[in-house]
Design a protein around this motif. Structure first.
Motif, short mmCIF file in Angstrom:
data_model
loop_
_atom_site.label_atom_id
_atom_site.label_comp_id
_atom_site.label_asym_id
_atom_site.label_seq_id
_atom_site.Cartn_x
_atom_site.Cartn_y
_atom_site.Cartn_z
N ILE A 140 0.82 -1.21 0.00
CA ILE A 140 0.00 0.00 0.00
C ILE A 140 0.86 1.26 0.00
O ILE A 140 0.66 2.17 -0.80
N ILE A 141 1.87 1.29 0.88
CA ILE A 141 2.63 2.53 1.03
C ILE A 141 4.08 2.31 1.42
O ILE A 141 4.83 3.25 1.64
N LEU A 165 -1.32 7.23 -5.53
CA LEU A 165 -1.50 5.96 -6.21
C LEU A 165 -0.39 5.73 -7.25
O LEU A 165 0.23 4.66 -7.30
N LYS A 183 -9.32 1.67 -3.28
CA LYS A 183 -9.68 2.78 -2.38
C LYS A 183 -9.13 4.13 -2.84
O LYS A 183 -9.71 5.17 -2.53
N PHE A 190 -2.79 5.68 5.22
CA PHE A 190 -1.83 4.61 5.49
C PHE A 190 -0.41 5.17 5.54
O PHE A 190 0.41 4.74 6.35
N TYR A 240 0.06 -3.11 -9.54
CA TYR A 240 -0.07 -1.69 -9.86
C TYR A 240 0.10 -1.43 -11.36
O TYR A 240 -0.63 -0.64 -11.96
N SER A 300 2.97 5.17 -5.50
CA SER A 300 3.09 3.81 -4.95
C SER A 300 3.42 2.81 -6.04
O SER A 300 4.22 1.89 -5.83
N ALA A 303 -5.41 -0.91 -2.25
CA ALA A 303 -4.96 0.45 -2.51
C ALA A 303 -5.52 0.97 -3.83
O ALA A 303 -5.95 2.13 -3.92
N ILE A 360 -4.65 5.78 0.72
CA ILE A 360 -3.20 5.61 0.77
C ILE A 360 -2.56 6.68 1.63
O ILE A 360 -1.59 6.43 2.35
N ASN A 403 -6.41 7.49 -3.55
CA ASN A 403 -5.41 8.36 -2.95
C ASN A 403 -5.63 8.67 -1.46
O ASN A 403 -4.68 8.67 -0.67
N GLY A 418 -2.95 -6.21 -0.51
CA GLY A 418 -2.68 -4.80 -0.21
C GLY A 418 -2.74 -3.93 -1.45
O GLY A 418 -3.34 -2.84 -1.44
N ALA A 419 -2.12 -4.39 -2.54
CA ALA A 419 -2.13 -3.61 -3.77
C ALA A 419 -3.54 -3.48 -4.34
O ALA A 419 -3.94 -2.40 -4.80
#
Length: 254
Positions: free
Chosen positions: A22-23, A175, A228, A236, A65, A178, A225, A233, A230, A221-222
């Motif tokens: 995620i971050i 986003l 959901k 987080f 991603y 990341s 993210a 993230i 920006n 997690g990816a």
């Protein structure tokens, strides 16, 4: 090794992969877990062992991603190569000189980052910035040198520093930052993995199960993210930075 210890490490590795995708910041969970669970092994061996699950998790995050977020391939590919070489050099330097001075320096930077991100509500929320392609290329490659070396030499917070750099210097939102951070982090993790493997510092019977767990966490997690966006993230990011600050502060007071 007792199965309970291996299962415990895999659980922490899953959580680390989830958060890292995620971050960044999965090392805050995975590294202390293995140091506490297997204190009978040398620290370089334990650090080297965590690099394989970190690599698997980074690759999974990067894959997820890249399927859904546009990536600047012509800039990120050279940056990954630069970061790989810099990370290898950082790991080599670690075997020659101590890195104890890095913790207070990283703590100072992270406190500043946390305060700035907390106060600036639109930071990384998709507000366009006037950054030319030439500036993007130059700044990304410079980040590859600096953060790549940092990851090999010290490590904690690398993913968060990459995200911060992509937002503050290159003009990405959270986003997109990341997505690019995962690609670069994968290259630095690969460099560290190859370095530690060449020195015999990896427990493969521990690293492989942890890698499967980390990969699974990174997948979820990816996906979360991306779903959901920006604002999620950003929250987080603040939580991970706060946790990193607390850990560094605790280490300095011990």
């Amino acid at each position: 090794m007792p199965y309970t210890e291996l299962i415990t490490l895999c659980g922490f590795s899953f959580l680390a992969g989830f958060i890292d995708a995620i971050i960044g910041g999965g090392g805050l969970i995975q590294t202390p877990a293995i140091l506490f669970t297997l204190p009978q092994y040398p620290i370089p061996t334990l650090i080297g062992t965590t690099k394989i699950p970190s690599l698997f998790g980074s690759l999974m995050g990067a894959f997820q991603y890249s399927r859904r977020v546009a990536v600047l391939g012509r800039f990120i590919a050279p940056m990954m190569g630069i970061a790989f070489c810099a990370s290898w050099l950082g790991a080599l330097t670690l075997t020659l000189v101590p890195n104890s001075f890095m913790r207070p320096l990283a703590l100072t930077i992270l406190v500043s980052v946390f305060i700035y991100t907390l106060l600036k509500k639109d930071f990384g929320q998709g507000t366009p910035r006037a950054v030319t392609e030439r500036q993007q290329r130059q700044r990304m490659w410079l980040m590859g040198v600096v953060i790549g070396f940092y990851d090999g030499f010290f490590g904690p917070g690398t993913g968060s520093f990459l995200v911060l750099g992509f937002i503050a210097l290159v003009g990405f939102d959270f986003l997109k930052a990341s997505a690019h951070a995962k690609l670069v982090n994968a290259s630095t993790n690969l460099a560290c993995t190859l370095f530690f493997a060449s020195k015999g510092y990896i427990l493969y019977t521990v690293a492989i199960p942890m890698a499967v767990a980390n990969l699974s966490g990174a997948f979820l997690g990816a996906r979360l993210a991306i779903l959901k966006g920006n604002q999620f993230i950003r929250v987080f990011f603040l939580l991970v930075i706060a946790a990193t600050i607390l850990r560094f502060a605790w280490d300095l007071t011990r």
